[in-house]
Design an enzyme around this catalytic site. Structure first.
Site, PDB file in Angstrom:
ATOM      1  N   HIS A  63       0.912  -1.374  -0.192  1.00  0.00           N
ATOM      2  CA  HIS A  63       0.097  -0.224   0.156  1.00  0.00           C
ATOM      3  C   HIS A  63       0.808   1.221  -0.079  1.00  0.00           C
ATOM      4  O   HIS A  63       2.150   1.111   0.383  1.00  0.00           O
ATOM      5  CB  HIS A  63      -0.997   0.091   1.093  1.00  0.00           C
ATOM      6  N   HIS A  65       1.223   3.827   1.869  1.00  0.00           N
ATOM      7  CA  HIS A  65       1.907   4.631   2.929  1.00  0.00           C
ATOM      8  C   HIS A  65       3.373   4.820   3.083  1.00  0.00           C
ATOM      9  O   HIS A  65       4.091   3.740   2.532  1.00  0.00           O
ATOM     10  CB  HIS A  65       1.399   3.954   4.446  1.00  0.00           C
ATOM     11  N   ASP A  67       5.918   4.551   4.839  1.00  0.00           N
ATOM     12  CA  ASP A  67       6.668   3.536   5.584  1.00  0.00           C
ATOM     13  C   ASP A  67       6.792   2.188   4.723  1.00  0.00           C
ATOM     14  O   ASP A  67       7.468   1.509   5.169  1.00  0.00           O
ATOM     15  CB  ASP A  67       6.382   3.257   6.949  1.00  0.00           C
ATOM     16  N   HIS A  68       5.840   2.090   3.578  1.00  0.00           N
ATOM     17  CA  HIS A  68       6.285   1.058   2.879  1.00  0.00           C
ATOM     18  C   HIS A  68       6.568   1.261   1.311  1.00  0.00           C
ATOM     19  O   HIS A  68       6.742   0.534   0.628  1.00  0.00           O
ATOM     20  CB  HIS A  68       4.815   0.449   2.823  1.00  0.00           C
ATOM     21  N   HIS A 141      -6.939  -2.517   5.560  1.00  0.00           N
ATOM     22  CA  HIS A 141      -6.183  -1.235   6.278  1.00  0.00           C
ATOM     23  C   HIS A 141      -6.980   0.076   5.798  1.00  0.00           C
ATOM     24  O   HIS A 141      -8.261  -0.063   5.527  1.00  0.00           O
ATOM     25  CB  HIS A 141      -4.845  -1.291   5.313  1.00  0.00           C
ATOM     26  N   ASP A 212      -0.012  -3.635   5.672  1.00  0.00           N
ATOM     27  CA  ASP A 212      -0.863  -3.447   6.918  1.00  0.00           C
ATOM     28  C   ASP A 212      -1.986  -3.991   6.965  1.00  0.00           C
ATOM     29  O   ASP A 212      -2.934  -3.679   6.090  1.00  0.00           O
ATOM     30  CB  ASP A 212      -0.813  -2.036   7.448  1.00  0.00           C
ATOM     31  N   HIS A 270       6.634  -5.128  11.640  1.00  0.00           N
ATOM     32  CA  HIS A 270       6.024  -3.856  11.388  1.00  0.00           C
ATOM     33  C   HIS A 270       5.719  -3.259  12.978  1.00  0.00           C
ATOM     34  O   HIS A 270       4.513  -3.265  13.286  1.00  0.00           O
ATOM     35  CB  HIS A 270       4.776  -3.887  10.808  1.00  0.00           C
TER      36      HIS A 270
HETATM   37 ZN   LIG Z   1       3.103   0.686   7.848  1.00  0.00          ZN
HETATM   38 ZN   LIG Z   2      -0.095   1.554   6.525  1.00  0.00          ZN
END
Ligand SMILES: [Zn+2]
Ligand SMILES: [Zn+2]
Length: 303
Positions: A63, A65, A67-68, A141, A212, A270
């Site tokens: 996805h 976001h 942090d990915h 998510h 996530d 995570h």
């Molecule tokens: Zn994340």
């Molecule tokens: Zn996320």
């Protein structure tokens, strides 16, 4: 069996820290690396690992976001500077093409190798080779998010050399035919069936990457009987309400899912950066699913 290893390059949630980089897992199989997510500093983590750039075959972003995703433009650019010529496949949610187009337009991103970008529209098989396939399902998510499963294809049974010698099957192509499931005829006219010298087919291994996500039925289906499930465990059990509100799971949620899906091994990743020590998250999960392990940056897991 061919070696199948997982390197958890980045294991933290949200912002990166000195101890846990943002999400990324590399799957190494038969000379190819599949990368799942590409959080900030993934390329630095690859450099610190035993993995080699040139073996990267495909990237799967779950996805969008940060942090990915935030490590992706840097990694793609570095591959250009490493004189990559081989095509690279990139799978991700709707919107990933737009983001990369804008970065290209403003010269933030430049690639000189064929980058094949596929936006995922529905669940199903994304990539298939002679040895494995990768499939996806929509998980739960707060923004569109895809979980992934690597499925090794079934392997031929083990060839019984002693039995073959006893039956007088010579070394060479005739043995190969038996392994491929074909009946053969020896020079003296005797026919040998594959099942006389080859054991039953061995099931291929399955590795599932699920983050996530809140606990959901799609994740359970994707994870069915997996040899290894890599699942997010952002929070401890007492923060379940907060976890679910933000589209996340607790370590016990992940453990319940692993148990229900009858997986063999669960790897928690995570981890919220609020935890200096993630051991309590691991211990809580092990109460429900004993074969749970905790991911650390640059740790290697055999499947
Ligand atoms: Zn994340
Ligand atoms: Zn996320």
């Amino acid at each position: 069996m061919h070696p199948l290893t997982l390197t958890t390059l980045g294991t933290g949630a949200g912002r990166p820290s000195l101890h846990r980089s943002s999400s990324a897992v590399a799957l190494d199989y038969q000379g190819e690396i599949l990368l799942f997510d590409c959080g900030e500093s993934t390329q630095m983590q690859i450099m610190k690992s035993t993995l080699r750039w040139g073996k990267l075959a495909a990237i799967f972003i779950g996805h969008l976001h940060g942090d990915h995703f935030n490590g992706l433009p840097g990694l793609l650019a570095t591959l250009s500077m490493s004189d990559r010529e081989a095509p690279l496949k990139l799978f991700g949610p709707e919107g990933i093409t737009d983001i990369l187009s804008v970065l290209r337009k403003h010269r933030v991103l430049y690639t000189n190798y064929p980058l094949e970008v596929f936006e995922i529209k529905k669940a199903g098989v994304l990539l298939e080779t002679d040895h494995y396939y990768v499939e996806t399902r929509f998980i739960d998510h707060i923004i569109p998010c895809w979980g992934y499963a690597f499925q090794e294809k079934d392997l031929p049974g083990v060839f019984d050399v002693k039995r073959a010698e006893a039956l007088g099957v010579p070394h060479g192509p005739l043995r190969g035919k038996l392994v491929r499931g074909q009946e053969i005829q020896l020079e003296d006219g005797r026919k040998i069936r594959p099942e006389e010298v080859v054991g039953p087919k061995r099931s291929g291994r399955r590795v599932v990457y699920c983050l996530d996500s809140r606990p959901c039925s799609e994740a359970i289906q994707l994870s069915q009987k997996a040899d290894c499930l890599i699942h997010e465990a952002t929070f401890e059990a007492c923060l379940g309400e907060e976890a679910h509100e933000w589209g996340h799971s607790t370590s016990q949620d992940a453990a319940r899912l692993a148990k229900e899906a009858q997986v063999k091994k669960l790897i928690l990743t995570h981890i919220s950066q609020r935890y200096d020590q993630a051991k309590p998250l691991l211990e809580e999960a092990q109460v429900i699913f004993p074969n749970t392990l905790l991911a650390e940056d640059l740790k290697i897991f055999e499947v």
